[in-house]
Design a protein around this motif. Structure first.
Motif, PDB file in Angstrom:
ATOM      1  N   ARG A   7       0.840  -1.204   0.000  1.00  0.00           N
ATOM      2  CA  ARG A   7       0.000   0.000   0.000  1.00  0.00           C
ATOM      3  C   ARG A   7       0.872   1.250   0.000  1.00  0.00           C
ATOM      4  O   ARG A   7       0.576   2.236  -0.660  1.00  0.00           O
ATOM      5  CB  ARG A   7      -0.935   0.027   1.213  1.00  0.00           C
ATOM      6  N   ALA A  61       2.377   1.674  -3.435  1.00  0.00           N
ATOM      7  CA  ALA A  61       1.349   2.188  -4.346  1.00  0.00           C
ATOM      8  C   ALA A  61       1.152   3.693  -4.142  1.00  0.00           C
ATOM      9  O   ALA A  61       1.017   4.453  -5.111  1.00  0.00           O
ATOM     10  CB  ALA A  61       0.036   1.435  -4.152  1.00  0.00           C
ATOM     11  N   PHE A 111       1.921   6.512  -6.877  1.00  0.00           N
ATOM     12  CA  PHE A 111       0.809   7.395  -7.226  1.00  0.00           C
ATOM     13  C   PHE A 111       1.219   8.860  -7.060  1.00  0.00           C
ATOM     14  O   PHE A 111       1.012   9.684  -7.962  1.00  0.00           O
ATOM     15  CB  PHE A 111      -0.395   7.071  -6.334  1.00  0.00           C
ATOM     16  N   THR A 121      -5.697  15.788  -8.392  1.00  0.00           N
ATOM     17  CA  THR A 121      -6.270  14.683  -7.626  1.00  0.00           C
ATOM     18  C   THR A 121      -7.329  15.227  -6.677  1.00  0.00           C
ATOM     19  O   THR A 121      -7.151  16.296  -6.092  1.00  0.00           O
ATOM     20  CB  THR A 121      -5.166  13.968  -6.817  1.00  0.00           C
ATOM     21  N   GLU A 140     -11.078  10.427  -5.171  1.00  0.00           N
ATOM     22  CA  GLU A 140     -10.109   9.531  -5.791  1.00  0.00           C
ATOM     23  C   GLU A 140      -9.201   8.902  -4.730  1.00  0.00           C
ATOM     24  O   GLU A 140      -8.885   7.709  -4.796  1.00  0.00           O
ATOM     25  CB  GLU A 140      -9.279  10.304  -6.814  1.00  0.00           C
ATOM     26  N   LEU A 141      -8.798   9.698  -3.745  1.00  0.00           N
ATOM     27  CA  LEU A 141      -7.983   9.147  -2.658  1.00  0.00           C
ATOM     28  C   LEU A 141      -8.775   8.146  -1.831  1.00  0.00           C
ATOM     29  O   LEU A 141      -8.232   7.116  -1.408  1.00  0.00           O
ATOM     30  CB  LEU A 141      -7.431  10.261  -1.766  1.00  0.00           C
ATOM     31  N   ASP A 180     -11.166   6.208  -2.916  1.00  0.00           N
ATOM     32  CA  ASP A 180     -11.247   4.984  -3.723  1.00  0.00           C
ATOM     33  C   ASP A 180      -9.945   4.188  -3.712  1.00  0.00           C
ATOM     34  O   ASP A 180      -9.966   2.961  -3.653  1.00  0.00           O
ATOM     35  CB  ASP A 180     -11.614   5.321  -5.172  1.00  0.00           C
ATOM     36  N   ARG A 181      -8.817   4.879  -3.758  1.00  0.00           N
ATOM     37  CA  ARG A 181      -7.527   4.190  -3.869  1.00  0.00           C
ATOM     38  C   ARG A 181      -6.916   3.801  -2.520  1.00  0.00           C
ATOM     39  O   ARG A 181      -6.264   2.772  -2.409  1.00  0.00           O
ATOM     40  CB  ARG A 181      -6.526   5.061  -4.625  1.00  0.00           C
ATOM     41  N   PHE A 182      -7.110   4.663  -1.501  1.00  0.00           N
ATOM     42  CA  PHE A 182      -6.374   4.465  -0.245  1.00  0.00           C
ATOM     43  C   PHE A 182      -7.260   4.417   0.996  1.00  0.00           C
ATOM     44  O   PHE A 182      -6.745   4.270   2.106  1.00  0.00           O
ATOM     45  CB  PHE A 182      -5.307   5.561  -0.092  1.00  0.00           C
TER      46      PHE A 182
END
Length: 175
Positions: free
Chosen positions: A4, A7, A11, A59, A63-64, A66-68
């Motif tokens: 993580r 990633a 990112f 960003t 979006e954050l 969803d990703r983190f």
């Protein structure tokens, strides 16, 4: 290294693209902040890598999320300056927001950790290479500390930051 974290590092590096931290690639600053956050866990390191991504790139918060995940996104959002031209107004707004954070909330705690790591990174760098920025951080230190400091969180980092800000002579301005 945690996948993580890797990633988040990749990112942030992609999102910041060609941005610079002085003469260096912006990733150097992000890695330094993440290294300072390392004693506080992987989530702190992830938030450290992402701490400027909403502020300095296209960003967005969702979006954050969803990703983190929400906690990381909320921490990053908490340390993001609003888009105001005037630095004094921008810092007043964020200091008020940070002062209101409850350390019992995981995202708030991460935000406070990352904010002191970011400031320490900036002060270390500016004390060596940018007297104008260093003087600015000295001027802002009291209000910053009043907003961000919480007892028993990052005490070692605060000791170093205070020593760099308070115990150092004022730098000469470039002529």
């Amino acid at each position: 290294m945690d996948s993580r974290y890797l990633a988040a590092q990749e990112f942030a590096k992609k999102r910041h693209g060609d941005q610079k931290y002085g003469e260096l690639p912006y990733a150097v600053h992000l890695n330094t902040v993440a290294e300072l956050a390392q004693p506080f866990g992987v989530d702190a390191m992830i938030a450290a890598q992402l701490h400027d991504v909403i502020e300095d790139t296209d960003t967005n918060f969702n979006e954050l999320v969803d990703r983190f995940g929400f906690t990381i996104a909320d921490a990053v959002n908490s340390v993001t300056d609003v888009k105001l031209e005037d630095r004094a107004k921008r810092k007043l707004e964020i200091n008020q927001r940070l002062a209101a954070l409850n350390i019992e909330d995981d995202a708030a705690r991460l935000a406070l950790i990352v904010k002191v790591c970011d400031r320490l990174s900036n002060v270390r760098s500016s004390s060596k290479s940018s007297p104008r920025h260093y003087k600015m951080y000295q001027h802002e230190h009291s209000a910053f500390k009043e907003a961000v400091y919480r007892p028993n969180i990052c005490d070692d980092l605060w000791r170093e930051l205070d020593a760099l800000i308070i115990d150092q002579p004022q730098p000469e301005l470039c002529k």
